[in-house]
Design an enzyme around this catalytic site. Sequence first.
Site, PDB file in Angstrom:
ATOM      1  N   GLU A 253       0.889  -1.176   0.000  1.00 35.28           N
ATOM      2  CA  GLU A 253       0.000   0.000   0.000  1.00 35.28           C
ATOM      3  C   GLU A 253       0.919   1.216   0.000  1.00 35.28           C
ATOM      4  OE1 GLU A 253      -3.316  -0.124  -0.055  1.00 35.28           O
ATOM      5  OE2 GLU A 253      -3.502  -2.281   0.226  1.00 35.28           O
ATOM      6  N   GLU A 386       4.225  13.667  -4.112  1.00 36.40           N
ATOM      7  CA  GLU A 386       3.360  13.735  -2.933  1.00 36.40           C
ATOM      8  C   GLU A 386       3.936  14.798  -1.987  1.00 36.40           C
ATOM      9  OE1 GLU A 386       3.526   9.839  -1.123  1.00 36.40           O
ATOM     10  OE2 GLU A 386       1.483  10.018  -0.410  1.00 36.40           O
TER      11      GLU A 386
HETATM   12  P1  NAP Z   1       8.180   5.204   4.786  1.00 38.29           P
HETATM   13  O1  NAP Z   1       9.339   6.061   5.019  1.00 38.29           O
HETATM   14  O2  NAP Z   1       8.175   4.321   3.585  1.00 38.29           O
HETATM   15  O3  NAP Z   1       8.024   4.319   6.128  1.00 38.29           O
HETATM   16  C1  NAP Z   1       7.004   3.386   6.310  1.00 38.29           C
HETATM   17  C2  NAP Z   1       7.511   2.244   7.164  1.00 38.29           C
HETATM   18  O4  NAP Z   1       8.621   1.643   6.510  1.00 38.29           O
HETATM   19  C3  NAP Z   1       8.008   2.672   8.544  1.00 38.29           C
HETATM   20  O5  NAP Z   1       7.746   1.643   9.468  1.00 38.29           O
HETATM   21  C4  NAP Z   1       9.498   2.817   8.324  1.00 38.29           C
HETATM   22  O6  NAP Z   1      10.257   2.633   9.479  1.00 38.29           O
HETATM   23  C5  NAP Z   1       9.748   1.671   7.368  1.00 38.29           C
HETATM   24  N1  NAP Z   1      10.963   1.839   6.570  1.00 38.29           N
HETATM   25  C6  NAP Z   1      11.682   2.965   6.316  1.00 38.29           C
HETATM   26  N2  NAP Z   1      12.755   2.686   5.545  1.00 38.29           N
HETATM   27  C7  NAP Z   1      12.704   1.354   5.312  1.00 38.29           C
HETATM   28  C8  NAP Z   1      13.523   0.459   4.566  1.00 38.29           C
HETATM   29  N3  NAP Z   1      14.598   0.879   3.919  1.00 38.29           N
HETATM   30  N4  NAP Z   1      13.167  -0.835   4.511  1.00 38.29           N
HETATM   31  C9  NAP Z   1      12.063  -1.267   5.156  1.00 38.29           C
HETATM   32  N5  NAP Z   1      11.260  -0.490   5.895  1.00 38.29           N
HETATM   33  C10 NAP Z   1      11.569   0.812   5.953  1.00 38.29           C
HETATM   34  O7  NAP Z   1       6.822   5.996   4.705  1.00 38.29           O
HETATM   35  P2  NAP Z   1       6.259   7.058   5.736  1.00 38.29           P
HETATM   36  O8  NAP Z   1       6.954   8.324   5.499  1.00 38.29           O
HETATM   37  O9  NAP Z   1       6.256   6.514   7.114  1.00 38.29           O
HETATM   38  O10 NAP Z   1       4.735   7.125   5.309  1.00 38.29           O
HETATM   39  C11 NAP Z   1       4.278   7.964   4.330  1.00 38.29           C
HETATM   40  C12 NAP Z   1       4.051   7.227   3.028  1.00 38.29           C
HETATM   41  O11 NAP Z   1       3.139   6.157   3.248  1.00 38.29           O
HETATM   42  C13 NAP Z   1       3.420   8.106   1.991  1.00 38.29           C
HETATM   43  O12 NAP Z   1       4.015   7.874   0.751  1.00 38.29           O
HETATM   44  C14 NAP Z   1       1.960   7.648   1.998  1.00 38.29           C
HETATM   45  O13 NAP Z   1       1.267   7.896   0.813  1.00 38.29           O
HETATM   46  C15 NAP Z   1       2.123   6.183   2.244  1.00 38.29           C
HETATM   47  N6  NAP Z   1       0.878   5.592   2.759  1.00 38.29           N
HETATM   48  C16 NAP Z   1       0.156   4.775   1.937  1.00 38.29           C
HETATM   49  C17 NAP Z   1      -1.041   4.236   2.382  1.00 38.29           C
HETATM   50  C18 NAP Z   1      -1.843   3.321   1.488  1.00 38.29           C
HETATM   51  O14 NAP Z   1      -2.780   2.704   1.984  1.00 38.29           O
HETATM   52  N7  NAP Z   1      -1.529   3.195   0.212  1.00 38.29           N
HETATM   53  C19 NAP Z   1      -1.510   4.517   3.661  1.00 38.29           C
HETATM   54  C20 NAP Z   1      -0.749   5.365   4.481  1.00 38.29           C
HETATM   55  C21 NAP Z   1       0.453   5.889   4.005  1.00 38.29           C
HETATM   56  P3  NAP Z   1      10.910   3.885  10.273  1.00 38.29           P
HETATM   57  O15 NAP Z   1       9.781   4.737  10.687  1.00 38.29           O
HETATM   58  O16 NAP Z   1      11.596   3.218  11.404  1.00 38.29           O
HETATM   59  O17 NAP Z   1      11.845   4.568   9.321  1.00 38.29           O
END
Ligand code: NAP
Length: 483
Positions: A253, A386
């Site tokens: 997602e 985004e």
């Molecule tokens: P993110 O940086 O991708 O982080 C999401 C999760 O992944 C966190 O638990 C993060 O851990 C972990 N993570 C970070 N780097 C990683 C890596 N290299 N390998 C594996 N896991 C890793 O995203 P975010 O900034 O938290 O969230 C915002 C994004 O989520 C936006 O793009 C939004 O559109 C998307 N989103 C999508 C949906 C959907 O249903 N499609 C819903 C909500 C959000 P840490 O926090 O420890 O870094």
Amino acid sequence: MLITGRKEKGIYINGKWLDAADGNTKGIINPATLELINEVSYGGKQEALEAISAAHASFPMWAKKTARERSRFLYKGYEKMIEKKEELAAILTAEQGKPLSEAMAEIESAASYLLWYAEEANRVYGEIIPSSKADKRLLVVPQPIGVIAAITPWNFPASMVTRKLAPALAAGCTVILKPASQTPLTAIAIVKIFDELGLPEGVLNLVTGDAREIAETLTDHPNVRLITFTGSTEVGRELMKKSAKHIKKLSLELGGHAPVIVMDDADLDLAAELTMASKFRNSGQTCICANRVFVQKGIADEFLNKLTAKVKTLKLGNGKDKETTMGPLIDQSALEKVKDHVEDARKKGAKIAIGGEQWNGPAEGYFYQPTVLVEVTDSMKVMNEETFGPVLPIQIFEEDEEAVEKANHIQYGLAAYVMTESTNRAFKIMEAMEYGIIGINDVFPGTAEAPFGGMKESGFGKEGGKEGINEFIEMKYVSIGIS
Ligand code: NAP
């Protein structure tokens, strides 16, 4: 109960709450006040390996339970979440920043996934296929996929967790949960509920800590059979590459860049109300929030006036204050990204209809004014990336086809919205849109009973609905020879 200023064990393996083996912790900051809320254990490879081992050992026991037995835990979890909703909402607001009313709505929504999958657990059916041979009987038997890992983001720290836990546990899978490092306290509180309900040891495990290290351990291990991830497209892409080694199943997602098309026959009061609600909920940090508005020539001025009048009523502040209707951004880098996108648009000729500045109110945190941009062109960052903040760019279109083309030109395909009073136009546009979720005069499509998920680079797999549980099921085909 949230007790500030103390150390919180954020690692839960085999039914035990643990510190990280090396004693590492991470401070959790309230984004509205910049105060330290708690220190939470910060694990890595060792804790992830232990969690995999616990989940693997408990899988046969959990998979063999009847659907009714598994369902009972989810139903009790739902009841407990509702009973504790005020407490949970306060934790969520403190670590994530959204207004209490939004946090409460999120907790209710998160709990509703436990209820829905408590019910769906009992409806995982197989098939008997009419055989073309008289001496054969053909069966399709559903089975849980095995140990699954769930990686969740900070923007919805409760509902992103239960959208994964609930169908996984209902299907008979055992789980390793890795929440976002900015918002682990809500996840800890949810896992505590299941701990207190007596969920068998090892069925649900929580590992807070270093994302890269934990994810590498999870993807590298053959016993983890599926990764369900919600977060950015970049990290989703990385997980996909790493999952190739063991051909792991994935459910992704990812990011979105939702268009709102406002047609010239729309109810403009409703369109302005819904556009504002979609954009500025959670300070624009929602994967399905309105990110680009395309408004039809002829009604553009009237729509803009109605929209800006509504945006003016938003009250920024600490989410725990009752009058607050918009909270802060999650952290400094989120604030910098918003400033950069607005600056880029301004330099390339956009005009600020409202907002356009960092907000320095009585609260200390990462606030940015709700902002509407006009005279926006396709080359601006706001139209292509985004922003994940309270910034809404508006463009004008003439023909319906032009709006669809503008909406579709992007690599994302999560959610899109159409405001019109014409069923005819709504259907034509809906069918032409390359998006997994379409809202027609509706900007809150997410609900437990419907399949939520994207197309294109917004990912694949569904959460919610009868489809959501299928992600965690494998269909085994059985051919029986009879004489
Ligand atoms: P993110 O940086 O991708 O982080 C999401 C999760 O992944 C966190 O638990 C993060 O851990 C972990 N993570 C970070 N780097 C990683 C890596 N290299 N390998 C594996 N896991 C890793 O995203 P975010 O900034 O938290 O969230 C915002 C994004 O989520 C936006 O793009 C939004 O559109 C998307 N989103 C999508 C949906 C959907 O249903 N499609 C819903 C909500 C959000 P840490 O926090 O420890 O870094």
